[in-house]
Design a protein around this motif. Structure first.
Motif, PDB file in Angstrom:
ATOM      1  N   GLU A  91       0.847  -1.185   0.000  1.00 33.07           N
ATOM      2  CA  GLU A  91       0.000   0.000   0.000  1.00 33.07           C
ATOM      3  C   GLU A  91       0.888   1.242   0.000  1.00 33.07           C
ATOM      4  OE1 GLU A  91      -3.385   2.043   2.808  1.00 33.07           O
ATOM      5  OE2 GLU A  91      -3.129  -0.122   2.863  1.00 33.07           O
ATOM      6  N   GLU A  92       0.590   2.184  -0.889  1.00 29.52           N
ATOM      7  CA  GLU A  92       1.340   3.431  -0.927  1.00 29.52           C
ATOM      8  C   GLU A  92       1.159   4.178   0.388  1.00 29.52           C
ATOM      9  OE1 GLU A  92       0.534   7.715  -2.691  1.00 29.52           O
ATOM     10  OE2 GLU A  92       0.793   6.232  -4.292  1.00 29.52           O
ATOM     11  N   ARG A  93       2.276   4.698   0.909  1.00 24.40           N
ATOM     12  CA  ARG A  93       2.229   5.531   2.107  1.00 24.40           C
ATOM     13  C   ARG A  93       2.784   6.900   1.763  1.00 24.40           C
ATOM     14  NH1 ARG A  93       5.039   3.365   7.163  1.00 24.40           N
ATOM     15  NH2 ARG A  93       6.806   3.692   5.833  1.00 24.40           N
ATOM     16  N   LEU A  94       2.120   7.941   2.215  1.00 28.90           N
ATOM     17  CA  LEU A  94       2.567   9.317   2.021  1.00 28.90           C
ATOM     18  C   LEU A  94       2.967   9.859   3.380  1.00 28.90           C
ATOM     19  CD1 LEU A  94       2.920  11.899   0.344  1.00 28.90           C
ATOM     20  CD2 LEU A  94       0.487  12.356   0.687  1.00 28.90           C
ATOM     21  N   ILE A  95       4.231  10.277   3.495  1.00 31.71           N
ATOM     22  CA  ILE A  95       4.760  10.752   4.764  1.00 31.71           C
ATOM     23  C   ILE A  95       5.374  12.139   4.568  1.00 31.71           C
ATOM     24  CG2 ILE A  95       6.417  10.303   6.615  1.00 31.71           C
ATOM     25  CD1 ILE A  95       6.346   7.335   5.709  1.00 31.71           C
ATOM     26  N   ILE A  96       4.945  13.106   5.369  1.00 34.07           N
ATOM     27  CA  ILE A  96       5.570  14.433   5.365  1.00 34.07           C
ATOM     28  C   ILE A  96       6.766  14.323   6.312  1.00 34.07           C
ATOM     29  CG2 ILE A  96       5.262  16.895   5.780  1.00 34.07           C
ATOM     30  CD1 ILE A  96       3.360  15.721   3.598  1.00 34.07           C
ATOM     31  N   LYS A  97       7.970  14.299   5.745  1.00 29.51           N
ATOM     32  CA  LYS A  97       9.168  14.070   6.550  1.00 29.51           C
ATOM     33  C   LYS A  97       9.693  15.354   7.190  1.00 29.51           C
ATOM     34  CE  LYS A  97      11.390  10.488   6.427  1.00 29.51           C
ATOM     35  NZ  LYS A  97      11.477   9.336   7.329  1.00 29.51           N
ATOM     36  N   SER A  98       9.627  16.480   6.451  1.00 36.25           N
ATOM     37  CA  SER A  98      10.123  17.725   7.036  1.00 36.25           C
ATOM     38  C   SER A  98       9.529  18.935   6.322  1.00 36.25           C
ATOM     39  CB  SER A  98      11.657  17.788   6.989  1.00 36.25           C
ATOM     40  OG  SER A  98      12.096  17.967   5.661  1.00 36.25           O
ATOM     41  N   ILE A  99       9.416  19.993   7.099  1.00 33.01           N
ATOM     42  CA  ILE A  99       8.961  21.283   6.572  1.00 33.01           C
ATOM     43  C   ILE A  99       9.927  22.331   7.119  1.00 33.01           C
ATOM     44  CG2 ILE A  99       7.091  22.973   6.462  1.00 33.01           C
ATOM     45  CD1 ILE A  99       5.158  20.657   7.197  1.00 33.01           C
ATOM     46  N   SER A 100      10.669  22.973   6.253  1.00 34.88           N
ATOM     47  CA  SER A 100      11.617  23.995   6.691  1.00 34.88           C
ATOM     48  C   SER A 100      10.868  25.259   7.096  1.00 34.88           C
ATOM     49  CB  SER A 100      12.605  24.329   5.568  1.00 34.88           C
ATOM     50  OG  SER A 100      13.411  23.222   5.292  1.00 34.88           O
ATOM     51  N   ALA A 101      11.277  25.836   8.217  1.00 35.41           N
ATOM     52  CA  ALA A 101      10.643  27.070   8.697  1.00 35.41           C
ATOM     53  C   ALA A 101      10.939  28.229   7.751  1.00 35.41           C
ATOM     54  CB  ALA A 101      11.131  27.389  10.104  1.00 35.41           C
ATOM     55  N   LYS A 102      12.136  28.235   7.184  1.00 40.14           N
ATOM     56  CA  LYS A 102      12.533  29.298   6.266  1.00 40.14           C
ATOM     57  C   LYS A 102      12.660  28.701   4.867  1.00 40.14           C
ATOM     58  CE  LYS A 102      15.860  32.973   5.661  1.00 40.14           C
ATOM     59  NZ  LYS A 102      17.064  33.633   6.138  1.00 40.14           N
ATOM     60  N   GLN A 103      12.036  29.356   3.892  1.00 41.77           N
ATOM     61  CA  GLN A 103      12.068  28.854   2.517  1.00 41.77           C
ATOM     62  C   GLN A 103      12.264  29.994   1.530  1.00 41.77           C
ATOM     63  OE1 GLN A 103       8.283  26.862   2.088  1.00 41.77           O
ATOM     64  NE2 GLN A 103       8.963  25.095   3.250  1.00 41.77           N
ATOM     65  N   ARG A 104      12.913  29.657   0.438  1.00 39.99           N
ATOM     66  CA  ARG A 104      13.012  30.609  -0.664  1.00 39.99           C
ATOM     67  C   ARG A 104      11.622  30.766  -1.283  1.00 39.99           C
ATOM     68  NH1 ARG A 104      18.550  29.494  -4.071  1.00 39.99           N
ATOM     69  NH2 ARG A 104      19.894  30.358  -2.485  1.00 39.99           N
ATOM     70  N   PRO A 105      11.384  31.889  -1.964  1.00 38.25           N
ATOM     71  CA  PRO A 105      10.081  32.061  -2.632  1.00 38.25           C
ATOM     72  C   PRO A 105       9.820  30.918  -3.616  1.00 38.25           C
ATOM     73  CG  PRO A 105      11.308  34.128  -2.625  1.00 38.25           C
ATOM     74  CD  PRO A 105      12.236  33.065  -2.117  1.00 38.25           C
ATOM     75  N   ARG A 106       8.589  30.456  -3.674  1.00 39.94           N
ATOM     76  CA  ARG A 106       8.211  29.334  -4.537  1.00 39.94           C
ATOM     77  C   ARG A 106       7.812  29.796  -5.930  1.00 39.94           C
ATOM     78  NH1 ARG A 106      11.082  26.021  -1.699  1.00 39.94           N
ATOM     79  NH2 ARG A 106      10.006  24.847  -0.088  1.00 39.94           N
ATOM     80  N   ARG A 107       7.713  31.086  -6.132  1.00 37.13           N
ATOM     81  CA  ARG A 107       7.386  31.628  -7.464  1.00 37.13           C
ATOM     82  C   ARG A 107       8.481  32.587  -7.889  1.00 37.13           C
ATOM     83  NH1 ARG A 107       1.237  31.841  -8.686  1.00 37.13           N
ATOM     84  NH2 ARG A 107       0.500  30.148  -7.361  1.00 37.13           N
ATOM     85  N   PRO A 108       8.763  32.649  -9.187  1.00 32.42           N
ATOM     86  CA  PRO A 108       9.828  33.562  -9.656  1.00 32.42           C
ATOM     87  C   PRO A 108       9.481  35.024  -9.419  1.00 32.42           C
ATOM     88  CG  PRO A 108       8.870  32.324 -11.498  1.00 32.42           C
ATOM     89  CD  PRO A 108       8.172  31.921 -10.244  1.00 32.42           C
TER      90      PRO A 108
END
Length: 146
Positions: free
Chosen positions: A129-146
């Motif tokens: 069975e496919e499992r989806l796991i959120i392993k990490s979320i960085s508090a600081k991120q570069r912009p996701r749009r140009p």
């Protein structure tokens, strides 16, 4: 909120074009690697979604990475994969990538490379069975749009 809803939210931060390309790539890889454990890393530089036999980084066969302007497919064991079409980019010791621009997902050579990467990795049980796991979320991120 479910893991799938979280992943959808992460993808929605990108432009509609990048999001659409990523969703198409995800669907194609999931179809190619049934039963894979899907690991999500919402990192500083990119959103990375890895596919492996277990929830351990060492089992990852491939990953899809979203950047503000494009999506890339990363293949573990990249330097050892047969690549007669010359699609693989990079000079890493373990991983190589392919920028999924334009209609590149329609190129059968990409799927030959993915199959080759899967053949030398820890086997994924297609009946699992496919499992989806959120392993990490960085508090600081570069912009996701140009």
């Amino acid at each position: 909120m479910t893991e799938q809803q979280q992943l959808d939210g992460f993808i929605d931060k990108f432009t509609p074009e990048v999001a659409a390309q990523a969703r198409r790539a995800l669907a194609m890889v999931k179809a190619r690697l049934p039963g894979a454990t899907v690991m999500v890393y919402d990192n500083y530089n990119a959103l990375a979604i890895g596919f492996g036999a277990t929830d351990k980084v060492g089992s990852i066969v491939c990953s899809i990475a979203l950047y503000p302007r494009w999506v890339s497919l990363f293949l573990t064991h990249g330097p050892t994969l047969p690549d007669p079409a010359g699609l693989l980019e990079g000079d890493g010791e373990t991983v190589r990538h392919i920028k999924l621009t334009g209609n590149r997902l329609d190129d059968p050579a990409i799927w030959v490379l993915l199959d080759a990467a899967a053949s030398v990795a820890l086997p994924i049980d297609p009946a699992g069975e496919e499992r989806l796991i959120i392993k990490s979320i960085s508090a600081k991120q570069r912009p996701r749009r140009p």
